[in-house]
Write an enzyme that holds these catalytic residues in place. Structure first.
Site, mmCIF file in Angstrom:
data_model
loop_
_atom_site.group_PDB
_atom_site.id
_atom_site.type_symbol
_atom_site.label_atom_id
_atom_site.label_comp_id
_atom_site.label_asym_id
_atom_site.label_seq_id
_atom_site.Cartn_x
_atom_site.Cartn_y
_atom_site.Cartn_z
ATOM 1 N N ALA A 56 0.883 -1.178 0.000
ATOM 2 C CA ALA A 56 0.000 0.000 0.000
ATOM 3 C C ALA A 56 0.916 1.221 0.000
ATOM 4 O O ALA A 56 1.846 1.300 0.808
ATOM 5 C CB ALA A 56 -0.884 -0.012 1.235
ATOM 6 N N ALA A 58 2.214 5.079 0.332
ATOM 7 C CA ALA A 58 2.017 6.353 1.023
ATOM 8 C C ALA A 58 2.111 7.482 -0.001
ATOM 9 O O ALA A 58 2.861 7.366 -0.975
ATOM 10 C CB ALA A 58 3.082 6.528 2.098
ATOM 11 N N ILE A 82 4.717 -1.084 3.141
ATOM 12 C CA ILE A 82 4.484 0.306 2.739
ATOM 13 C C ILE A 82 5.352 0.654 1.548
ATOM 14 O O ILE A 82 6.586 0.577 1.616
ATOM 15 C CB ILE A 82 4.804 1.271 3.911
ATOM 16 C CG1 ILE A 82 4.084 0.810 5.187
ATOM 17 C CG2 ILE A 82 4.427 2.701 3.542
ATOM 18 C CD1 ILE A 82 2.574 0.612 5.043
ATOM 19 N N LYS A 83 4.683 1.056 0.475
ATOM 20 C CA LYS A 83 5.423 1.506 -0.702
ATOM 21 C C LYS A 83 5.779 2.972 -0.492
ATOM 22 O O LYS A 83 4.894 3.800 -0.221
ATOM 23 C CB LYS A 83 4.523 1.411 -1.935
ATOM 24 C CG LYS A 83 4.943 0.350 -2.922
ATOM 25 C CD LYS A 83 4.056 0.462 -4.149
ATOM 26 C CE LYS A 83 4.483 -0.464 -5.239
ATOM 27 N NZ LYS A 83 3.645 -0.312 -6.424
ATOM 28 N N LEU A 84 7.055 3.266 -0.607
ATOM 29 C CA LEU A 84 7.513 4.656 -0.499
ATOM 30 C C LEU A 84 8.307 4.991 -1.744
ATOM 31 O O LEU A 84 9.090 4.160 -2.234
ATOM 32 C CB LEU A 84 8.435 4.826 0.715
ATOM 33 C CG LEU A 84 7.818 4.639 2.101
ATOM 34 C CD1 LEU A 84 8.894 4.821 3.175
ATOM 35 C CD2 LEU A 84 6.672 5.619 2.334
#
Ligand code: G3P
Length: 215
Positions: A56, A58, A82-84
């Site tokens: 998912a 950010a 978390i995809k950054l």
């Protein structure tokens, strides 16, 4: 090579999951926007279906806000990572999330140097965008191979997700260079199953069987 589906569409995920080959799911803001639902709802629905990593992304741009967003998203389900986006702020947030035991998938990676920094910051995954590199005249898969070599040289635990996959050949190339994971759109997964010689063979076997089945 593990296979993830690159979509936020529940029907597509259901279908591919039913094949018994699905290991995880990646989403991004563009894919979520197509579904017309909020990110939390989509991630909850995916987590009910698939027992594997779910990315998912950010959307904040400073490290502190990325960290807060990441903590919030990771609380949705234990499988969420978390995809950054690759950036200085993204690196800082990666380290902060790593320190909290939250997995990060560093996305929008286009060079081995970016991947090295992501791994140093503690990213669990890096996502080199193969198709988008091909789009601008580079060979995206060479970048995947170079990242794999670098990670291998130093025993990094970071896994490489071949992303921005545009056709079945990208998938077999990713597997040939040893990508840990490929995240693949639904349409390409379907294309991977098909071969005209397979269809022709099934048709011929059935036609022959029809001739003798009542003997
Ligand atoms: O999810 C990230 C990546 O796979 C996007 O692919 O086709 O939009 O370059 P594409």
């Amino acid at each position: 090579m593990r296979i993830f589906i690159d979509t936020a569409n529940i029907e597509q995920i259901k279908e591919i999951h039913s094949w018994g080959i699905l290991d995880g799911v990646t989403t991004n803001p563009s894919l979520i926007a197509k579904e017309g639902k909020d990110l939390r709802t989509v991630v909850e629905e995916i987590a009910e279906l698939v027992d594997g990593p779910i990315s998912a992304e950010a959307v904040s741009l400073d490290a502190e806000a990325m960290f807060e967003e990441g903590m919030e998203l990771s609380s949705i389900h234990h499988n969420v990572n978390i995809k950054l986006p690759m950036s200085i702020e993204g690196l800082k947030a990666t380290k902060a999330l790593y320190n909290e035991g939250v997995d990060v998938n560093m996305t929008l990676v286009f060079s081995p140097q970016q991947a090295l920094l992501a791994a140093k910051a503690g990213a669990r995954y890096v996502s080199p965008f193969v198709g988008r590199l091909d789009d601008i005249g580079h060979t995206g898969m060479d970048v995947v191979a170079e990242i794999l070599d670098i990670f291998d040289n130093y025993d990094f635990d970071t896994e490489v997700i071949a992303a921005s996959i545009r056709h079945p050949l990208h998938v077999s190339q990713a597997a040939s260079v040893g990508a840990h994971i490929a995240t693949i759109p639904h349409s390409i997964l379907r294309k991977m199953v098909s071969h005209p010689k397979t269809d022709e063979g099934i048709e011929a076997f059935l036609a022959d069987w029809e001739k003798v089945k009542n003997l």
